[in-house]
Design a protein around this motif. Structure first.
Motif, short mmCIF file in Angstrom:
data_model
loop_
_atom_site.label_atom_id
_atom_site.label_comp_id
_atom_site.label_asym_id
_atom_site.label_seq_id
_atom_site.Cartn_x
_atom_site.Cartn_y
_atom_site.Cartn_z
N LEU A 156 -23.16 -38.39 46.23
CA LEU A 156 -21.86 -38.32 46.89
C LEU A 156 -21.16 -36.99 46.58
N VAL A 157 -21.26 -36.53 45.35
CA VAL A 157 -20.68 -35.23 44.98
C VAL A 157 -21.34 -34.11 45.78
N ILE A 158 -22.66 -34.16 45.90
CA ILE A 158 -23.39 -33.14 46.65
C ILE A 158 -22.97 -33.15 48.11
N SER A 159 -22.86 -34.33 48.70
CA SER A 159 -22.49 -34.41 50.12
C SER A 159 -21.07 -33.88 50.36
N ILE A 160 -20.16 -34.13 49.42
CA ILE A 160 -18.79 -33.62 49.55
C ILE A 160 -18.79 -32.09 49.49
N LEU A 161 -19.58 -31.52 48.58
CA LEU A 161 -19.67 -30.07 48.48
C LEU A 161 -20.23 -29.47 49.77
N PHE A 162 -21.26 -30.09 50.31
CA PHE A 162 -21.85 -29.59 51.56
C PHE A 162 -20.85 -29.70 52.70
N TYR A 163 -20.11 -30.78 52.75
CA TYR A 163 -19.10 -30.95 53.81
C TYR A 163 -18.06 -29.84 53.74
N ASP A 164 -17.60 -29.55 52.54
CA ASP A 164 -16.57 -28.52 52.37
C ASP A 164 -17.09 -27.14 52.75
N ILE A 165 -18.29 -26.79 52.30
CA ILE A 165 -18.83 -25.45 52.56
C ILE A 165 -19.19 -25.29 54.04
N LYS A 166 -19.73 -26.34 54.65
CA LYS A 166 -20.03 -26.26 56.08
C LYS A 166 -18.77 -26.03 56.89
N ILE A 200 -23.32 -23.84 45.74
CA ILE A 200 -24.00 -25.08 46.11
C ILE A 200 -25.51 -24.92 46.01
N PHE A 201 -26.04 -23.71 46.31
CA PHE A 201 -27.47 -23.47 46.15
C PHE A 201 -27.89 -23.59 44.69
N VAL A 202 -27.07 -23.03 43.80
CA VAL A 202 -27.36 -23.12 42.37
C VAL A 202 -27.31 -24.58 41.91
N THR A 203 -26.29 -25.32 42.39
CA THR A 203 -26.15 -26.73 42.01
C THR A 203 -27.33 -27.56 42.50
N ILE A 204 -27.67 -27.40 43.78
CA ILE A 204 -28.78 -28.17 44.34
C ILE A 204 -30.09 -27.79 43.68
N GLY A 205 -30.28 -26.49 43.43
CA GLY A 205 -31.50 -26.05 42.75
C GLY A 205 -31.62 -26.65 41.36
N PHE A 206 -30.49 -26.74 40.65
CA PHE A 206 -30.51 -27.35 39.31
C PHE A 206 -30.85 -28.84 39.39
N ILE A 207 -30.27 -29.53 40.36
CA ILE A 207 -30.51 -30.97 40.51
C ILE A 207 -31.97 -31.23 40.86
N LEU A 238 -33.59 -22.54 50.57
CA LEU A 238 -32.44 -21.92 49.95
C LEU A 238 -32.42 -20.40 50.16
N ILE A 239 -33.60 -19.76 50.06
CA ILE A 239 -33.64 -18.30 50.13
C ILE A 239 -33.91 -17.79 51.53
N TYR A 240 -34.36 -18.67 52.43
CA TYR A 240 -34.67 -18.22 53.77
C TYR A 240 -33.68 -18.85 54.73
N ASN A 241 -32.71 -18.06 55.15
CA ASN A 241 -31.65 -18.53 56.04
C ASN A 241 -31.74 -17.75 57.34
N SER A 242 -32.28 -18.39 58.38
CA SER A 242 -32.47 -17.71 59.65
C SER A 242 -32.25 -18.69 60.80
N ASN A 243 -31.65 -18.18 61.86
CA ASN A 243 -31.45 -18.98 63.06
C ASN A 243 -32.53 -18.76 64.10
N ARG A 244 -33.51 -17.92 63.79
CA ARG A 244 -34.57 -17.62 64.75
C ARG A 244 -35.62 -18.72 64.74
N ASP A 245 -36.37 -18.77 65.84
CA ASP A 245 -37.50 -19.70 65.93
C ASP A 245 -38.74 -18.98 65.43
N ASP A 246 -39.16 -19.27 64.22
CA ASP A 246 -40.32 -18.59 63.66
C ASP A 246 -41.15 -19.59 62.84
N PRO A 247 -42.38 -19.22 62.48
CA PRO A 247 -43.27 -20.15 61.77
C PRO A 247 -42.74 -20.61 60.42
#
Length: 297
Positions: free
Chosen positions: A142-152, A182-189, A253-262
């Motif tokens: 629930l904490v993770i989902s709240i963080l994602f909601y806020d950042i989104k 949030i990436f650091v938090t999720i990566g730690f979890i 986490l490290i690959y953030n792209s909106n393109r359609d690629d493999p």
């Protein structure tokens, strides 16, 4: 080409999603029917039921997110649709991963033989601790989902107010700034859950080696070794799948792209593989579920 690529990806992940939905629905239905007959649940059945429900919901919401993203991308800018979808998806993904790790720890504590005081205490109290593990998993998710909601929501606000090239550059910097915590938090979890699985496998391996070295020709001890070996096969296979899923998380986490690629396609495919394949392994590792599975097939 972009449309053809998206259609191909959508067909593949749809097949994966519905296969996973069917497998997890099978687990939930068999366990519910068993509870209706016996009016009781053991700890393993409780964990499997919780895991099946969370994975069923995760696959549903993940497929909806993928479908809307590929076919109705305008939904990504209609608040609060994207925030709710991202928050719900990450809630079920986090609960799914934590309960999976708890299942490995449960097998390790129940089967491994150690005389340490803490280990003996956990072996006696583990059945009472299981409900608290569920509660902790739900609260953490629930904490993770709240963080994602806020950042989104923050990222959408920045993107909707970006008009010039400088604004787009600020958007990129802003996304990095907002997503880094949030990436650091999720990566730690995720890393913590992965370490639970890894240590469970190592403890079972050490317990098996020590038990075999002290084993005599006794049928009960032979059964104990068989239980060790079955649990080791299950946890090592799960460790492999969990490791692949952990790699998928790092890539996401490290690959953030909106393109359609493999790369994006591979990340999306492995997102559906983990809850499907591991649930199938759980069925084959449980005599009751396996028997019903084979009879159903």
């Amino acid at each position: 080409n972009s449309t053809s690529f998206r259609n191909t990806v959508m067909i593949i992940i749809t097949l994966q999603a519905f296969a996973g939905l069917w497998i997890n629905a099978f687990i939930v239905s068999v366990l519910c029917i068993s509870w209706f007959k016996k009016r009781s649940f053991n700890s393993v059945e409780k964990i499997l039921l919780f895991l099946g429900c969370s994975r069923f919901c995760f696959l549903c919401i993940s497929w909806i997110c993928s479908f809307l993203s590929m076919n109705y991308s305008w939904c990504n800018f209609v608040q609060p649709i994207p925030q709710l979808l991202v928050a719900t998806q990450n809630f079920f993904e986090a609960s799914n991963l934590w309960v999976s790790a708890c299942l490995c720890g449960f097998y390790c504590i129940k089967i491994a033989n150690f005389r340490h005081t803490f280990f003996t205490y956990m072996k006696v109290k583990i059945d009472r601790i299981v409900p608290w593990l569920f509660l902790g998993s739900v609260l953490l998710s629930l904490v993770i989902s709240i963080l994602f909601y806020d950042i989104k929501g923050k990222v959408l606000y920045i993107s909707c107010n970006s008009t010039t090239r400088e604004d787009l550059l600020k958007l990129r910097v802003g996304m990095d700034e907002h997503f880094l915590p949030i990436f650091v938090t999720i990566g730690f979890i995720f890393s913590t859950a992965f370490m639970v699985v890894l240590f469970s496998a190592l403890l079972l391996l050490f317990s098996l080696w020590r038990h075999k070295s002290n084993m005599q020709t006794n049928s009960m001890k032979n059964l104990s070794v068989d239980a060790h070996i079955r649990a080791m096969k299950f946890i090592l296979l799960f460790l492999l799948i969990y490791g692949i899923n952990f790699t998928r998380l790092i890539l996401r986490l490290i690959y953030n792209s909106n393109r359609d690629d493999p790369v994006k396609f591979v990340i999306l495919v492995f997102q559906y593989i983990f809850p499907t394949v591991h649930s199938l392994i759980l069925i084959l590792n449980n005599p009751k579920l396996e028997k019903t599975w084979l009879r159903t097939l």
